[in-house]
Scaffold this motif. Sequence first.
Motif, PDB file in Angstrom:
ATOM      1  N   SER A  14      -3.147  11.193  -8.557  1.00  0.00           N
ATOM      2  CA  SER A  14      -1.965  10.496  -8.698  1.00  0.00           C
ATOM      3  C   SER A  14      -0.733  11.199  -8.567  1.00  0.00           C
ATOM      4  N   HIS A  15      -0.673  12.296  -9.181  1.00  0.00           N
ATOM      5  CA  HIS A  15       0.673  13.088  -9.111  1.00  0.00           C
ATOM      6  C   HIS A  15       1.062  13.612  -7.927  1.00  0.00           C
ATOM      7  N   GLN A  16       0.108  14.126  -7.074  1.00  0.00           N
ATOM      8  CA  GLN A  16       0.202  14.651  -5.720  1.00  0.00           C
ATOM      9  C   GLN A  16       0.613  13.391  -4.967  1.00  0.00           C
ATOM     10  N   ARG A  17      -0.046  12.412  -5.028  1.00  0.00           N
ATOM     11  CA  ARG A  17       0.319  11.201  -4.142  1.00  0.00           C
ATOM     12  C   ARG A  17       1.814  10.685  -4.518  1.00  0.00           C
ATOM     13  N   LEU A  18       2.293  10.734  -5.507  1.00  0.00           N
ATOM     14  CA  LEU A  18       3.661  10.357  -5.852  1.00  0.00           C
ATOM     15  C   LEU A  18       4.912  11.616  -5.449  1.00  0.00           C
ATOM     16  N   LYS A  19       4.414  12.659  -5.364  1.00  0.00           N
ATOM     17  CA  LYS A  19       5.007  13.661  -4.839  1.00  0.00           C
ATOM     18  C   LYS A  19       5.320  13.470  -3.262  1.00  0.00           C
ATOM     19  N   GLU A  20       4.156  13.360  -2.741  1.00  0.00           N
ATOM     20  CA  GLU A  20       3.925  13.261  -1.262  1.00  0.00           C
ATOM     21  C   GLU A  20       4.757  12.137  -0.784  1.00  0.00           C
ATOM     22  N   ALA A  21       4.668  10.920  -1.619  1.00  0.00           N
ATOM     23  CA  ALA A  21       5.360   9.630  -1.014  1.00  0.00           C
ATOM     24  C   ALA A  21       6.870   9.840  -1.097  1.00  0.00           C
ATOM     25  N   ALA A  22       7.272  10.508  -2.391  1.00  0.00           N
ATOM     26  CA  ALA A  22       8.924  10.943  -2.400  1.00  0.00           C
ATOM     27  C   ALA A  22       9.436  11.725  -1.377  1.00  0.00           C
ATOM     28  N   ILE A 188     -11.336  -6.647 -14.002  1.00  0.00           N
ATOM     29  CA  ILE A 188     -10.388  -6.411 -13.162  1.00  0.00           C
ATOM     30  C   ILE A 188      -9.418  -5.549 -13.371  1.00  0.00           C
ATOM     31  N   ARG A 189      -8.816  -4.685 -12.423  1.00  0.00           N
ATOM     32  CA  ARG A 189      -7.544  -3.902 -12.663  1.00  0.00           C
ATOM     33  C   ARG A 189      -6.466  -4.592 -11.615  1.00  0.00           C
ATOM     34  N   ALA A 190      -5.591  -5.105 -12.216  1.00  0.00           N
ATOM     35  CA  ALA A 190      -4.273  -5.443 -11.370  1.00  0.00           C
ATOM     36  C   ALA A 190      -3.451  -4.422 -11.738  1.00  0.00           C
ATOM     37  N   LEU A 191      -2.767  -4.085 -10.698  1.00  0.00           N
ATOM     38  CA  LEU A 191      -1.636  -2.990 -10.623  1.00  0.00           C
ATOM     39  C   LEU A 191      -0.389  -3.782 -10.356  1.00  0.00           C
ATOM     40  N   VAL A 192       0.546  -3.686 -11.339  1.00  0.00           N
ATOM     41  CA  VAL A 192       1.702  -4.523 -11.185  1.00  0.00           C
ATOM     42  C   VAL A 192       2.948  -3.313 -11.061  1.00  0.00           C
ATOM     43  N   VAL A 193       3.613  -3.658  -9.952  1.00  0.00           N
ATOM     44  CA  VAL A 193       4.923  -2.834  -9.593  1.00  0.00           C
ATOM     45  C   VAL A 193       6.052  -3.817  -9.367  1.00  0.00           C
ATOM     46  N   GLY A 194       7.086  -3.691 -10.435  1.00  0.00           N
ATOM     47  CA  GLY A 194       8.492  -4.209 -10.399  1.00  0.00           C
ATOM     48  C   GLY A 194       8.080  -5.985 -10.391  1.00  0.00           C
ATOM     49  N   GLY A 195       7.055  -6.356 -11.358  1.00  0.00           N
ATOM     50  CA  GLY A 195       7.110  -7.647 -11.664  1.00  0.00           C
ATOM     51  C   GLY A 195       6.233  -8.363 -10.622  1.00  0.00           C
ATOM     52  N   LYS A 196       5.432  -7.576  -9.887  1.00  0.00           N
ATOM     53  CA  LYS A 196       4.708  -8.139  -8.627  1.00  0.00           C
ATOM     54  C   LYS A 196       3.288  -7.599  -8.697  1.00  0.00           C
ATOM     55  N   VAL A 197       2.140  -8.168  -8.674  1.00  0.00           N
ATOM     56  CA  VAL A 197       0.763  -7.657  -8.522  1.00  0.00           C
ATOM     57  C   VAL A 197       0.442  -6.997  -6.863  1.00  0.00           C
ATOM     58  N   VAL A 198       0.644  -5.864  -6.832  1.00  0.00           N
ATOM     59  CA  VAL A 198       0.669  -5.286  -5.457  1.00  0.00           C
ATOM     60  C   VAL A 198      -0.692  -4.826  -5.015  1.00  0.00           C
ATOM     61  N   ILE A 283       7.500   4.698  -5.463  1.00  0.00           N
ATOM     62  CA  ILE A 283       8.716   5.436  -5.209  1.00  0.00           C
ATOM     63  C   ILE A 283       9.752   4.538  -4.429  1.00  0.00           C
ATOM     64  N   ASP A 284       9.129   3.504  -3.569  1.00  0.00           N
ATOM     65  CA  ASP A 284      10.441   2.630  -3.020  1.00  0.00           C
ATOM     66  C   ASP A 284      11.142   1.803  -4.089  1.00  0.00           C
ATOM     67  N   PHE A 285      10.188   1.450  -5.275  1.00  0.00           N
ATOM     68  CA  PHE A 285      10.664   0.683  -6.332  1.00  0.00           C
ATOM     69  C   PHE A 285      11.642   1.647  -7.017  1.00  0.00           C
ATOM     70  N   VAL A 286      11.518   2.615  -7.385  1.00  0.00           N
ATOM     71  CA  VAL A 286      12.464   3.761  -7.999  1.00  0.00           C
ATOM     72  C   VAL A 286      13.508   3.822  -7.364  1.00  0.00           C
ATOM     73  N   ALA A 287      13.584   3.853  -5.953  1.00  0.00           N
ATOM     74  CA  ALA A 287      14.617   4.176  -5.144  1.00  0.00           C
ATOM     75  C   ALA A 287      15.563   2.920  -5.205  1.00  0.00           C
ATOM     76  N   LYS A 288      14.998   1.916  -5.232  1.00  0.00           N
ATOM     77  CA  LYS A 288      15.784   0.582  -5.041  1.00  0.00           C
ATOM     78  C   LYS A 288      16.450   0.282  -6.637  1.00  0.00           C
ATOM     79  N   SER A 289      15.863   0.587  -7.574  1.00  0.00           N
ATOM     80  CA  SER A 289      16.043   0.221  -9.190  1.00  0.00           C
ATOM     81  C   SER A 289      16.921   1.350  -9.779  1.00  0.00           C
ATOM     82  N   ALA A 290      16.800   2.629  -9.615  1.00  0.00           N
ATOM     83  CA  ALA A 290      17.542   3.714 -10.562  1.00  0.00           C
ATOM     84  C   ALA A 290      18.967   3.673 -10.198  1.00  0.00           C
TER      85      ALA A 290
END
Length: 301
Positions: A14-22, A188-198, A283-290
Amino acid sequence: MKIAMLARNPNLYSHQRLKEAAEERGHEFDILNTTRCTVHIASHRPEVYYNGEPCVGYDAVIPRIGASITNYGLSILRQFEMRGCWPLNESVAIGRSRDKLRSMQILAKHGLGLPLTAYANDPKQAEEIIKAVKGPPVVIKLLEGTQGIGVVLAETMSSAKSVIEAFRGANVNILVQEFIKEAGGTDIRALVVGGKVVAAMKRTGAPDDFRSNLHRGGSAQLIKITPEERSTAVRAAKRMGLNVCGVDMLRSNHGPVIMEVNSSPGLEGIENATGKDIAGMIIDFVAKSARDGRTKTKGKG
């Protein structure tokens, strides 16, 4: 942007993926070992130091705080918040999610579906709380447990009482919940990002194990969730105050019931099951919201 992630193990998927995406998106991304951060408290000058050097210039912080260091990690995150650094999930919300009893109380207050749950301090009340959740069988959980550790299925009254008495004898806090038999060892695992199930996946437990955690040998597959399940996940994230979370639900005879809201969901299982770039979405949510000073809870509740 300059982004910090609080995490002890930089090599986790998870940590490597977030770093790569950023970094793919042109952001500067530093992984800070949470336990090497220190807090310097002075009037009007909240400071965080890492390996003796001040942490300055960060636009956002992504907390990936291990359960074993929750309190220390939250103190570091609060200091970032006080400096005006935008957190992906706020300290107060993470604190709510890590306390299973508190999270259940919050979700119940807002009418979200939950398994019948009971909590008591005196082991002499074991039979009372077992009957309160229409058991046996019952599921007994450590309040501080994670990844399926400290979760026991007791199938008879005598075994349930013995487990409760043993845990309480060790001065360990527990919850007792009804056993949702019709779920059949899946959740069921539902993953929510910024108020939406992605993304969503169905997790199935290992043979002869009622727990469906992937860390316990379970498997995952893509699933299409119902509108009611989607709404339940979004509402749970909102009520807990989490921008990003995994909402774990069981399909019961009376609709979806929430087992847990995870404020640091792993990405490997759900990315592999769905084929989606979840790390990129975060990462897109962070960039939009921070934005400086956009921390909402301000230390309340």
